[in-house]
Design a protein around this motif. Sequence first.
Motif, PDB file in Angstrom:
ATOM      1  N   THR A  12      -5.743   1.372   8.130  1.00  0.00           N
ATOM      2  CA  THR A  12      -6.595   2.382   7.873  1.00  0.00           C
ATOM      3  C   THR A  12      -7.813   1.908   6.339  1.00  0.00           C
ATOM      4  O   THR A  12      -7.015   1.321   5.912  1.00  0.00           O
ATOM      5  N   ASP A  13      -9.003   2.318   6.787  1.00  0.00           N
ATOM      6  CA  ASP A  13      -9.673   2.007   5.717  1.00  0.00           C
ATOM      7  C   ASP A  13     -10.459   2.781   5.003  1.00  0.00           C
ATOM      8  O   ASP A  13     -11.643   2.882   4.305  1.00  0.00           O
ATOM      9  N   GLY A  14      -9.958   4.059   5.331  1.00  0.00           N
ATOM     10  CA  GLY A  14     -10.361   5.170   4.331  1.00  0.00           C
ATOM     11  C   GLY A  14     -11.664   5.915   5.284  1.00  0.00           C
ATOM     12  O   GLY A  14     -11.880   7.188   4.710  1.00  0.00           O
ATOM     13  N   ALA A  19      -6.377   5.050   2.872  1.00  0.00           N
ATOM     14  CA  ALA A  19      -6.663   3.671   3.284  1.00  0.00           C
ATOM     15  C   ALA A  19      -5.334   3.022   3.012  1.00  0.00           C
ATOM     16  O   ALA A  19      -4.636   3.265   2.216  1.00  0.00           O
ATOM     17  N   PHE A  77     -11.037   2.733  -2.493  1.00  0.00           N
ATOM     18  CA  PHE A  77     -10.353   2.738  -1.311  1.00  0.00           C
ATOM     19  C   PHE A  77      -9.317   1.599  -1.548  1.00  0.00           C
ATOM     20  O   PHE A  77      -8.305   1.317  -0.540  1.00  0.00           O
ATOM     21  N   PHE A 115      -9.365  -1.407   9.848  1.00  0.00           N
ATOM     22  CA  PHE A 115      -9.963  -2.673   9.662  1.00  0.00           C
ATOM     23  C   PHE A 115      -8.803  -3.588   9.287  1.00  0.00           C
ATOM     24  O   PHE A 115      -8.024  -3.139   8.460  1.00  0.00           O
ATOM     25  N   GLU A 116      -8.710  -4.710   9.665  1.00  0.00           N
ATOM     26  CA  GLU A 116      -7.806  -5.708   9.642  1.00  0.00           C
ATOM     27  C   GLU A 116      -6.515  -5.058   9.759  1.00  0.00           C
ATOM     28  O   GLU A 116      -5.445  -5.375   9.011  1.00  0.00           O
ATOM     29  N   HIS A 123      -9.854  -1.637  -1.247  1.00  0.00           N
ATOM     30  CA  HIS A 123     -10.634  -2.544  -0.384  1.00  0.00           C
ATOM     31  C   HIS A 123     -12.020  -2.211   0.058  1.00  0.00           C
ATOM     32  O   HIS A 123     -12.509  -0.957  -0.280  1.00  0.00           O
ATOM     33  N   SER A 176     -12.748   3.662  15.547  1.00  0.00           N
ATOM     34  CA  SER A 176     -13.260   3.577  14.290  1.00  0.00           C
ATOM     35  C   SER A 176     -12.085   3.699  13.087  1.00  0.00           C
ATOM     36  O   SER A 176     -11.124   4.367  13.657  1.00  0.00           O
TER      37      SER A 176
END
Lengths: 365, 365, 365, 365
Positions: free
Chosen positions: D76-78, D32, A115, D72-73, A117, D69
């Motif tokens: 999108t975080d995947g 992400a 991803f 993150f920061e 990260h 959910s």
Amino acid sequence: MAGNSTGEIFRVTTFGSSHGPALGAVIDGCPAGLELSEKDIQRELDRRRPGTSSITTPRGETDRVEILSGVFEGKTDGSPITGIVRNRDVDSSAYTDLKNRPRPGHGDYTWKARFGHYDYRGGGRGSGRVTVGHVIGGAVAKKLIERWGVRVNAHVIQIGNIRASRVNLKLIGEYAEKNPVRCADPKAARLMEELILEARERGDSVGGVVEVVATGVPPGLGDPVFGKLDADLARILMGIGSVKGVEIGMGFRVAEHRGSEINDEYYLDGETIKTNTNTSGGILGGISSGMPVTARIAVKPTPSISLPQRTVDLETMEETEIEIHGRHDPCICPRVVPVAEASVAMVLADHMIRAGYIHPTDINR
Amino acid sequence: MAGNSTGEIFRVTTFGSSHGPALGAVIDGCPAGLELSEKDIQRELDRRRPGTSSITTPRGETDRVEILSGVFEGKTDGSPITGIVRNRDVDSSAYTDLKNRPRPGHGDYTWKARFGHYDYRGGGRGSGRVTVGHVIGGAVAKKLIERWGVRVNAHVIQIGNIRASRVNLKLIGEYAEKNPVRCADPKAARLMEELILEARERGDSVGGVVEVVATGVPPGLGDPVFGKLDADLARILMGIGSVKGVEIGMGFRVAEHRGSEINDEYYLDGETIKTNTNTSGGILGGISSGMPVTARIAVKPTPSISLPQRTVDLETMEETEIEIHGRHDPCICPRVVPVAEASVAMVLADHMIRAGYIHPTDINR
Amino acid sequence: MAGNSTGEIFRVTTFGSSHGPALGAVIDGCPAGLELSEKDIQRELDRRRPGTSSITTPRGETDRVEILSGVFEGKTDGSPITGIVRNRDVDSSAYTDLKNRPRPGHGDYTWKARFGHYDYRGGGRGSGRVTVGHVIGGAVAKKLIERWGVRVNAHVIQIGNIRASRVNLKLIGEYAEKNPVRCADPKAARLMEELILEARERGDSVGGVVEVVATGVPPGLGDPVFGKLDADLARILMGIGSVKGVEIGMGFRVAEHRGSEINDEYYLDGETIKTNTNTSGGILGGISSGMPVTARIAVKPTPSISLPQRTVDLETMEETEIEIHGRHDPCICPRVVPVAEASVAMVLADHMIRAGYIHPTDINR
Amino acid sequence: MAGNSTGEIFRVTTFGSSHGPALGAVIDGCPAGLELSEKDIQRELDRRRPGTSSITTPRGETDRVEILSGVFEGKTDGSPITGIVRNRDVDSSAYTDLKNRPRPGHGDYTWKARFGHYDYRGGGRGSGRVTVGHVIGGAVAKKLIERWGVRVNAHVIQIGNIRASRVNLKLIGEYAEKNPVRCADPKAARLMEELILEARERGDSVGGVVEVVATGVPPGLGDPVFGKLDADLARILMGIGSVKGVEIGMGFRVAEHRGSEINDEYYLDGETIKTNTNTSGGILGGISSGMPVTARIAVKPTPSISLPQRTVDLETMEETEIEIHGRHDPCICPRVVPVAEASVAMVLADHMIRAGYIHPTDINR
């Protein structure tokens, strides 16, 4: 990709991460008419909740479930059921040190590769905490299949080199819940607990084996050729974090046997066809036979250990060393027990609908 | 239900049975531009073909593949690729005796429970012969992923209680093909062959373990949480007929170890991040790490044995005894080798597209 | 991607192209126990076969189906059913001129944009000939749902500006098959035929509207929210080549009406709940109501016309002009009729299983 | 069944009902790295929110979204993105009268036929309120595809018999938002508003047509044969409550034209291949051509009218009459506008990943 979903008809989609606002699951395809309350789900969540004994992580989550949809007048209404659990005791401070420095044995580096990260705060979506979603989905599945007499119980049968003696299948559930290790053999359970505490003392962790048994499974479940019952069980069980092996029935021991030794022969018990042995673990040709379905999973020692470990700093691209603090289970086997049950229950619920045992839209038909 | 399909994007659907007109596979989602001919598929089919050595069934199938669609001017054209193999040496006479009398260890009874009937002629769709479809799909998958440097090789590492010594991963493919057992350790191979022949002599059969190794797998493959790479590998491998266990990396041996012993620590090999051990089998958090992906499967002894066995006559509902004649492999491990490779290749092809390593529509982008 | 598949449980995957070796379909998820022969499929294929009248293409295909799998002792056996048709009268000579010069109104250029190439020989997989696969899948679906009293009939209701008068729903099938236009109103049929011949004379083509009616559909079919019955019908019908619009029930005419005019009010016909009008086309909230399901599709004039047309040469990247020769239908509506029926039948078969009306594994339960 | 999910890779699952605790959506498969905040979603939700003008229902929902959910920061975080909206202004009192008495034109009776019950409180999951989930999913999709220059705008082009004049495609978004009807032709908008108010006055409702236009769509999107771009658009658009017809490009008007009139001829605009007309609506052979994608949907008059209507009491099985009170939109077209945009955006996001335009795991690759 439907990577966060499982099941074809009874389909569970989970979401949430270790340190985000909430975790949860959406269960689509549960037929209408099933009595369901938050209590049914809470009971199972309480079993996987952290902080309940000396051998689990002290993270203090209450893990209260809230049902957001899918229940009308106390019963499922055929629409998607959503249950969520909010993260409360989030302490990310222990993790800042781990930013860019992937922990060995964890998914940090591989998530980064995928991803671009990774969530260094407890592993994000790679955390064992995501199994809250499994348990929510599994609790609904259990409620559904229990109505048709199917029971799913798991227990710890090995920790390190300590193995439990065999127990009558019907007593597993009752016996295993009597000790914090969730081992149905009380003598072995005591030794296992000692071993786990000793490992924790050393800043280390220990692995084990969990067995899941489903009784009352009707014959005829399983879609050949790729959607076999054992294939779907293997998929969901191998997908539980830290699992490195799955066996059905006799598992790897079949390699050392002859056909004449392990073919389960048929006999009649009244009008029911049974086999006098069950080396197949209740599944033949990928389809259930009516005998108990048995599976075992190998659970690796928790990768979070406080001993120093070598890794690579992904920013500076230099080799370095880390020590993991945070709050961790020295052995996750006891907490894998409800997750394994939930996983098997979801697969069985799905296959019972797929095979026509449970009506897809209304349990009263 | 998509029970006869596998893969999300690189999606293979197989069809056909032991004694019907033909077997085959449709591969949907293979990107355009890949050179592909019947030769590429035939090479793999020849490896699983029966009748090629003293330790396989004498059924005399040529298993010639014909490509019906999906190839234009020597290259895949983005449309579904269909390959079929006609059944030629069909001899159903040996089976009439088995009508209504399910063979122990086979799927006969469970198919009957599911579909209301079963094809007593060699097990129908429950036959090992259906893996012709796996091999067709896998041959296309192999061709695709090899272009990106991924190689998949399997070999027999155990038959009965005979275990092979470890071999350099890169030599497995070459060494294993040198003997009919497909064991890369020539000494063990000879002993295994003797054991198989001895079992056949007694009208019995024997089990074993097959290992599959994929090298060159890029990091980042695997969809968490339910679509993990190891989960998908476990699903397809457990779904191969007669497989009762699947391990990734260290497998069940993790249970006896400490975290400090098995966490694979990271180091730098030039600019590449590697681990100095590979207990994880190249998969962490369900995502590939770039290290070789290793899996092992437990294969039970062929349930078709000529010794008399107890069963139930499903028509008269009386207990009875059968003897199986037909033509069977006393040990199917050698022939599982190409099937296991094909299975792993299909999963990897699918995940390489899912993870964006291979363009989904055109390999030249 | 499962782009060449349709249906969730009754799942049809098709393959093949205009000038490749064969076309066909694999039907997975058809329950066991249904009588099925090549005749059942041939009957439907004969209806879409080219060269049967003055108003269709003279391409001389016999379109003989061969069943390769899934039928045992005259009945479906629960395993995938595969039917293939070989291309015989392949004449690619007329197309060499079109290499690199995409035909207006066809998918040539868009296929090139997607796959990096296109099959200039009759459009490859983009050809209308791929509906052979629809018809094979639909023939099995029809056979299945007819056992539960569901009938699907389509007819041409408009060609150019000629509109047919309304016909009793139950007579559509019989009347429409009496003339080459497949229009149930014989007077309009004659005018339509003249119009088509006149268009062909000019090297031009003409469009129309086809209506599909399904009677005997039980109430309760359709998965809300995205898997609604009308949504799935719209998907499969819009996916038929040349279709540019889909209507359910009253369709676009609802825009000009008041709620008070079009709400179908309920009444009792004996013990059955019916509506006195059927503006909804038998579907409310995406779920069937038990009233006849009616859909209409807009079919554009065949894009293959012999008049000169402007295009771009993709190799030289220069504007140019082409003339299309080959063999084409001046109006494809009559041949869309069996394809539309097949499409609707596949959706209904799938939804009847999804809704629990038909047992998913065995029609005799 | 995955009935509440849409999309193959960018996969949105929605949940919730009119009078339950909350509504929401889980978006799985969003790559992400995309900046995303609650504001991005809130903006779109505010557009479909009730109670914002004289011509919408007075139900006073604030429809505040909470992201649970997947972010993150700030990016999108995947992992799956979950957004929920709680129901606040729930007033079920108006509905008790309707228990067991299905409203004509609504899904009440058909839900009962499917699930054995129906949620009489505002239609439950059959309510138009479920499109909150569409809009949450669509907001994420829009954010994603806008990064690649794709814009999706919808506007009302017909209410009753009032039709809007054509507007430059690029101005639709701006103009349509300037009046409560969301019609880009201000003169027509005024007449439409009067018509809607007049219908409301009479206790009646009125239908209309909404057009959706997507610009900047790259060529090559769409999986033939069943996963065509137009097929997927038709599916999602027809699935919006009250939609009875879908057209792509010229739609039903193709029936009255000749091939020579409607084939869009190719020309070169610099190095880009374009067509000088766009009767195809930017889709040929089911694949996007690079021209604007245009679709139109027919929206029926809101079935909730306060005039008396005939129905059947499902408990007593007697014919009866009902009057619907509650709070309803006399015309839902203006509020369908953001839902139609969201729907098209979800399909485009999915197909842009499926076709390889957007990397499936990380937007920065």
